[in-house]
Design an enzyme around this catalytic site. Structure first.
Site, short mmCIF file in Angstrom:
data_model
loop_
_atom_site.label_atom_id
_atom_site.label_comp_id
_atom_site.label_asym_id
_atom_site.label_seq_id
_atom_site.Cartn_x
_atom_site.Cartn_y
_atom_site.Cartn_z
N ASP A 246 -1.85 2.29 -1.69
CA ASP A 246 -2.36 1.71 -2.93
C ASP A 246 -3.06 0.41 -2.58
O ASP A 246 -2.46 -0.49 -2.00
CB ASP A 246 -1.16 1.46 -3.87
CG ASP A 246 -1.61 0.82 -5.18
OD1 ASP A 246 -2.83 0.80 -5.46
OD2 ASP A 246 -0.74 0.34 -5.91
N ASP B 64 -4.92 -2.57 -4.43
CA ASP B 64 -5.08 -3.08 -5.78
C ASP B 64 -5.69 -4.47 -5.72
O ASP B 64 -5.25 -5.30 -4.93
CB ASP B 64 -3.69 -3.15 -6.44
CG ASP B 64 -3.81 -3.26 -7.94
OD1 ASP B 64 -4.47 -4.21 -8.41
OD2 ASP B 64 -3.25 -2.40 -8.64
N ASP C 76 -0.60 -2.21 -0.47
CA ASP C 76 0.68 -2.57 -1.07
C ASP C 76 1.80 -1.96 -0.22
O ASP C 76 1.98 -0.74 -0.20
CB ASP C 76 0.73 -2.05 -2.51
CG ASP C 76 2.00 -2.48 -3.23
OD1 ASP C 76 3.05 -2.66 -2.56
OD2 ASP C 76 1.95 -2.63 -4.46
#
Ligand code: SF4
Ligand SMILES: [Zn+2]
Ligand SMILES: [Zn+2]
Lengths: 334, 410
Positions: free
Chosen positions: B102, B104, B315
């Protein structure tokens, strides 16, 4: 065939087709003797020095020593035995030529190939499965040459990783449930070994964690999280997990941890209670979580303000134990 | 000053009606994840603020009719494969998990966040811009509401990280393009799903090592002797370290940056004066011994400082969680109304979420906008708005409503 986990060895044992009850027979006595001796060697951490035995005895005594060790039903003993037998094998492995080393590796389904000059390329998954159990920096993947899914390794590296694979293999064998009645001769030997173990095992039992809480002894990472929580600052989920499991592991009661979280900020009491009790093992899975080790905190950037002592430990709990004792000593000397 | 608006029942119903329409028209094209029967599904609904978990589907049609009938706000499935996906976690029987990344914008520092991200204290009403603080600076409360904007610059920064990540996955980890699926998350970032038998069964510790590799956590230059090799196209981190130093040498304010590393005046002068020579030397074997007074330890300092730029900013919690629920491709994001869509590896450079992830057709509706930055959606430009009534396409309305930046007009 000398490797007890090799295909040839397992097939050889199978082909003999003897049952566990056969072990009572007189002709198996040398095998039982050797099996018992193997376990004893592991317990005492000393190898018997004498002429090597017939290969057949070495091969056959291995599964028997596994049965004896698992019958002793003690995790520490099992670990000792697995370590010891694995070390024995490393010594052989170090002597092997590259071709044989690859053969052994392939018997564990490793994806490995030889490169020029006694170097090897090993698939990163096979590498990681074993290297994650080592602590030194040189085994971190980031400190290796990784290309196209393969890790470059020296011959010694491969031997060391194989030792770990063997150790796990033996540990797995030891944890298979024994549902059979052992013959009397075997039981007697197991009994004898258990007595030796009860004396020896005490020596390598883990040290107890101190009973009272001493915040001064918190490692920097925990101090930081603890202060954030008491100041009512936001702490990430993984941060809360780390702090909670740490506090529970050093002996706080779930109630006390819940109070810490709910009194200082707007943590929802119901949710906090649920989470803390879950980590404490009071709910659902019933497994009590151990708090994360240093390298995990590093991954998630929670390892902050490292100090001197940090360089000597790999787990915040170890830091706490050592610091706790240091502080106590300091006080009593004053 | 504007505030962040919480949705009324009527506004929720409005958004839900368009989600319903979307699922009705598109559910037949929604492709379930590989091994659907072994996955746990989870949903958040418009009505209650709770997550419905431990749902399982045996057939695609069941899943599709669930979407059409329940119209969830968000749709998730487990990265894990289970023997019994609908049971409690302890009894599920873990079989393996995809490797998920992920990226972000929340984790990447971009200067524009100061402009477009808002937060407001629920206790005292204090408002601020930029990344939401840990606690309200005025009253100390941790009860904050925030609204982060999926801005172009932030998303572009996330895309750059994704491209780095894909390079790692192919060059270092040896995955083939068809094992890698890139998605726009529907909000402020990108996801990479690695669906490969090879990594399916690896545990948390192994995944942690992969994360550390990507982020250079625990790297020790001792094991990357760049002074001996150090060419730019070296494999793995060796080459990245060399490239990090090389790129550092190209910085416009080299002298200042070197000073920040704590180098002494002499060393700084030696490096800046010989910059061309240093760069030139990379064609051979690196500049390691060619500058007087600039030894290995200096290069090492520069390397440690600059290698962060070579790492992929992911992440770490998501990747190491082997039970994680992740948003399902083809479904709508409850915070934006955008689709989570797959981005073909070949066209990632040209992918534009404000074009390619828009889910709603051109109905128009009037809304009252409290505040909104300027943005372009489907080639039309909108905003900046401030306390005004505007007629906009439904996609724009849902985006601003979901972000708490607008109200429906009665
Ligand atoms: S080294 Fe370990 S104990 Fe020290 S701060 Fe980091 S995580 Fe905590
Ligand atoms: Zn406030
Ligand atoms: Zn931005």
């Amino acid at each position: 065939m000398k490797y007890p986990f090799s295909k040839e060895a397992t097939e050889y044992v199978k082909a003999l087709g003897f049952s566990i009850q056969d072990l009572e027979k007189e002709e198996f006595k040398p095998i039982l003797d050797r099996a018992e001796e193997r376990v004893k060697e592991a317990l005492l951490g000393k190898r018997e020095v004498r002429r090597p035995l017939r290969e057949e005895i070495e091969i056959l005594s291995f599964p028997v020593s596994i049965i004896m060790t698992s019958a002793m039903n003690n995790q520490v003993v099992k670990r000792r035995f697995a370590d010891f037998e694995a070390k024995r094998i490393t010594e052989w492995l170090k002597e092997e030529n590259c071709e044989n080393l690859i053969k052994v590796a392939k018997s564990f389904n490793w994806r490995i190939r030889a490169l020029r000059g006694e170097n090897f390329a090993l698939h990163f998954v096979d590498y990681l499965k074993n290297a994650v159990n080592f602590n030194e920096a040189k085994w971190k993947l980031v400190n290796r040459v990784l290309s196209n899914g393969e890790v470059r390794l020296s011959k010694n590296d491969v031997a060391r990783l194989l030792e770990e694979e063997v150790r796990k293999y033996i540990e797995n064998k030891l944890n298979v449930k024994l549902d059979i009645e052992l013959p009397e001769t075997l039981n007697e030997r197991v009994e004898k070994l258990t007595q030796i173990a009860s004396k020896e095992v005490k020596r390598f039992k883990l040290e107890e964690t101190p009973k009272e809480l001493n915040q001064e002894a918190f490692p920097p990472c925990i101090k930081n999280l603890y202060q954030s929580v008491t100041k009512g600052l936001r702490v990430s989920h993984i941060g809360r997990f780390t702090l909670t499991s740490f506090l529970l592991n050093i002996g706080l009661k779930p109630e006390e941890v819940i109070k810490l979280f709910t009194s200082s900020s707007d943590f929802n009491e119901r949710i906090t209670r649920y989470q803390v009790e879950h980590i404490a093992g009071a709910r659902g899975s019933k497994t009590r979580y151990t708090s994360p080790k240093c390298s995990t905190l590093q991954t998630h950037r929670l390892c902050v303000n490292k100090d001197e002592l940090c360089n000597k430990v790999r787990h915040p709990i170890t830091y706490y134990r050592i610091k706790y004792r240091m502080l106590r000593k300091g006080k009593s000397e004053k | 000053m504007s505030i962040i608006h919480s949705l009324t029942e009527k506004e929720k119903a409005f958004i839900k009606s368009y989600f319903a329409k979307y699922y009705k028209e598109n559910s037949s094209q929604i492709v379930p994840p590989k091994g659907m029967e072994e996955r746990e599904f989870g949903f958040s609904l418009f009505k209650e603020a709770v997550m419905v978990r431990h749902i399982g589907f045996r057939r695609v049609e069941e899943l599709r009719s669930f979407l059409v009938n329940k119209v969830p706000k968000d749709v998730y499935y487990s990265c894990a494969y289970y023997e019994r996906p609908t049971e409690e976690m302890e009894n599920k029987g873990w079989l393996g998990a995809d490797l998920i990344f992920d990226i972000d914008a929340d984790h990447i520092s971009t200067p524009c966040k100061k402009m477009h991200d808002l937060w407001i204290c629920k206790e005292c009403g204090q408002m601020g811009r930029g990344v939401e603080p840990n606690a309200c600076p005025v009253c100390g409360s941790t009860k904050l509401n925030s609204s982060s904007w999926p801005c172009e610059i932030c998303l572009e920064a996330a895309k750059r990280e994704m491209i780095k990540l894909v390079d790692f996955m192919m060059d270092d980890f040896g995955f083939s393009p068809d094992e890698l699926r890139i998605y726009f998350s529907g909000h402020r970032g990108y996801h990479l799903h690695v669906e490969s038998e090879v990594i399916k069964e690896i545990g948390q510790n192994e995944r942690k090592e992969i994360v550390d590799y990507l982020q250079a956590v625990g790297i020790d230059l001792k094991y990357h002797p760049f002074s001996q090799r150090g060419s730019l196209d070296e494999k793995g981190w060796g080459g990245r370290i060399a490239r990090a130093i090389y790129e550092f040498m190209l910085r416009p304010n080299l002298a200042q940056d070197l000073a920040r590393l704590g180098l002494n005046k002499k060393a700084i002068a030696n490096i800046t004066e010989n910059r061309d020579k240093i760069i030139e030397n990379w064609k051979e074997h690196g500049p390691w011994n060619i500058i007087r007074g600039v030894g290995f330890s200096t290069w090492e300092k520069i390397a440690y400082f600059s290698l962060k730029n070579q790492a992929a900013n992911i992440d770490s919690v998501v990747t190491t969680d082997i039970h994680r629920l992740i948003r399902m491709g083809g479904t709508l994001h409850g915070k934006t109304g955008f689709k989570k869509v797959e981005v073909p590896l070949m066209s990632i450079e040209s992918f534009n979420p404000f074009n390619d992830a828009v889910a709603f057709k051109e109905d128009y509706i009037t809304i009252y906008v409290l505040e909104s930055p300027k943005f372009v959606l489907k080639d039309e430009s909108y905003g900046p708005y401030k306390d005004c009534k505007v007629e906009v396409p439904v996609a724009v309305a849902i985006l601003l409503l979901s972000k708490g930046l607008a109200r429906l007009e009665d």
